[in-house]
Write a protein that holds these residues in place. Structure first.
Motif, PDB file in Angstrom:
ATOM      1  N   UNK A  90      41.443  45.820  44.374  1.00  0.00           N
ATOM      2  CA  UNK A  90      40.623  44.908  43.687  1.00  0.00           C
ATOM      3  C   UNK A  90      40.290  45.286  42.352  1.00  0.00           C
ATOM      4  N   UNK A  91      39.767  46.584  42.124  1.00  0.00           N
ATOM      5  CA  UNK A  91      39.319  47.193  40.839  1.00  0.00           C
ATOM      6  C   UNK A  91      40.470  47.023  39.924  1.00  0.00           C
ATOM      7  N   UNK A  92      41.787  47.378  40.304  1.00  0.00           N
ATOM      8  CA  UNK A  92      42.671  47.389  39.308  1.00  0.00           C
ATOM      9  C   UNK A  92      43.077  45.865  38.760  1.00  0.00           C
TER      10      UNK A  92
ATOM     11  N   UNK B  53      42.890  44.615  35.127  1.00  0.00           N
ATOM     12  CA  UNK B  53      44.053  43.751  34.229  1.00  0.00           C
ATOM     13  C   UNK B  53      43.755  42.487  33.912  1.00  0.00           C
ATOM     14  N   UNK B  54      43.210  41.848  34.757  1.00  0.00           N
ATOM     15  CA  UNK B  54      42.725  40.246  34.250  1.00  0.00           C
ATOM     16  C   UNK B  54      41.846  40.412  33.205  1.00  0.00           C
ATOM     17  N   UNK B  55      40.898  41.116  32.989  1.00  0.00           N
ATOM     18  CA  UNK B  55      39.927  41.393  31.798  1.00  0.00           C
ATOM     19  C   UNK B  55      40.913  41.566  30.737  1.00  0.00           C
ATOM     20  N   UNK B  56      41.601  42.678  30.795  1.00  0.00           N
ATOM     21  CA  UNK B  56      42.417  43.067  29.683  1.00  0.00           C
ATOM     22  C   UNK B  56      43.523  42.085  29.127  1.00  0.00           C
ATOM     23  N   UNK B  57      44.022  41.285  30.238  1.00  0.00           N
ATOM     24  CA  UNK B  57      44.926  40.392  29.709  1.00  0.00           C
ATOM     25  C   UNK B  57      44.330  39.160  29.175  1.00  0.00           C
ATOM     26  N   UNK B  58      43.036  38.604  29.534  1.00  0.00           N
ATOM     27  CA  UNK B  58      42.212  37.627  28.901  1.00  0.00           C
ATOM     28  C   UNK B  58      41.945  38.118  27.414  1.00  0.00           C
ATOM     29  N   UNK B  59      41.392  39.237  27.213  1.00  0.00           N
ATOM     30  CA  UNK B  59      41.194  39.582  26.140  1.00  0.00           C
ATOM     31  C   UNK B  59      42.332  39.496  25.199  1.00  0.00           C
ATOM     32  N   UNK B  60      43.785  39.931  25.509  1.00  0.00           N
ATOM     33  CA  UNK B  60      44.920  39.894  24.853  1.00  0.00           C
ATOM     34  C   UNK B  60      45.205  38.583  24.406  1.00  0.00           C
ATOM     35  N   UNK B  61      45.296  37.770  25.465  1.00  0.00           N
ATOM     36  CA  UNK B  61      45.237  36.065  25.126  1.00  0.00           C
ATOM     37  C   UNK B  61      44.397  35.613  23.989  1.00  0.00           C
TER      38      UNK B  61
ATOM     39  N   UNK C  42      35.789  40.474  44.732  1.00  0.00           N
ATOM     40  CA  UNK C  42      35.517  40.175  46.183  1.00  0.00           C
ATOM     41  C   UNK C  42      36.581  41.428  46.823  1.00  0.00           C
ATOM     42  N   UNK C  43      37.732  41.456  46.487  1.00  0.00           N
ATOM     43  CA  UNK C  43      38.537  42.373  47.025  1.00  0.00           C
ATOM     44  C   UNK C  43      38.085  43.914  46.694  1.00  0.00           C
ATOM     45  N   UNK C  44      37.009  43.925  45.533  1.00  0.00           N
ATOM     46  CA  UNK C  44      36.647  45.326  45.138  1.00  0.00           C
ATOM     47  C   UNK C  44      35.520  45.662  45.819  1.00  0.00           C
ATOM     48  N   UNK C  45      35.147  44.761  46.803  1.00  0.00           N
ATOM     49  CA  UNK C  45      34.119  45.172  47.768  1.00  0.00           C
ATOM     50  C   UNK C  45      32.659  44.683  47.441  1.00  0.00           C
TER      51      UNK C  45
END
Length: 206
Positions: free
Chosen positions: A98-100, A104-112, A145-148
């Motif tokens: 989950x944390x990974x 990844x999603x935060x970094x990818x959104x910033x890239x776009x 949620x998957x990150x707990x």
């Protein structure tokens, strides 16, 4: 004005999907996808203020009346454009921890968004309810949620992360604008990653 006529509302999006399903191809070959691709190219090159139906029609080599067959107004065009940009976001592998996935999603959104900084102000208004936006939001919440994290904490953390990404992109855009002072440098990827790690570490500690 009814909710169904307000571009970007849930009712409007439902009507939009229904209209797309009924729409027949135009003989001129102009499609909504082509319209949005050229609209984004115009915004990237000249900024959001340059995006008008007339300017876009000129860029497409057609008339405004032809363009109105695809988008009813500039407001509608902006709603569709924002969702098209969010459609460029690549979602992380759901099999990752989950944390990974959050990272990844935060970094990818910033890239776009760094690729399309002029679109960022349009993300800070009313709720973004397009299919690509909802897809990214659902993924972001699922990752937390998957990150707990419990649901309420996950929702709050998702909004905080979104603010962090948007703020980072806006800061970089200002730093790279003409006339920016030398001491106002864009944040590096390493600085963004450090802030993201610090936030997630604090979230885990509670």
């Amino acid at each position: 004005m009814s909710a169904a006529s307000v571009p970007g509302s849930a009712a409007w999006w439902r009507g939009h999907e229904e209209r797309l399903a009924r729409r027949r191809p135009h003989t001129d070959g102009l499609t909504l996808e082509v319209v949005l691709t050229e609209a984004l190219a115009l915004v990237d090159a000249e900024g959001m203020d340059a995006l008008t139906v007339r300017a876009l029609a000129t860029r497409l080599g057609t008339g405004s009346s032809t363009l109105y067959r695809h988008v009813a107004s500039r407001d509608e065009l902006l709603v569709l454009l924002v969702d098209a940009v969010l459609g460029e976001v690549r979602l992380p592998d759901p099999e990752l921890p989950g944390r990974e996935r959050v990272e990844q999603l935060s970094t990818e959104l910033r890239r776009v968004l760094r690729s399309h900084p002029h679109v960022v102000p349009a993300l800070s208004g009313s709720p973004i309810l397009g299919p690509n936006a909802m897809r990214a939001s659902a993924c972001g919440l699922d990752n937390l949620l998957a990150a707990g994290h419990p649901p309420e904490r996950a929702r709050a953390a998702y909004l905080a992360l979104l603010d962090y990404v948007l703020g980072s992109v806006a800061f970089d855009a200002a730093a790279e604008s003409p006339g920016a002072t030398h001491d106002r440098r864009p944040r590096s990827d390493d600085v963004f990653a450090f802030g993201l790690t610090t936030f997630l570490d604090g979230l885990e500690r509670g």
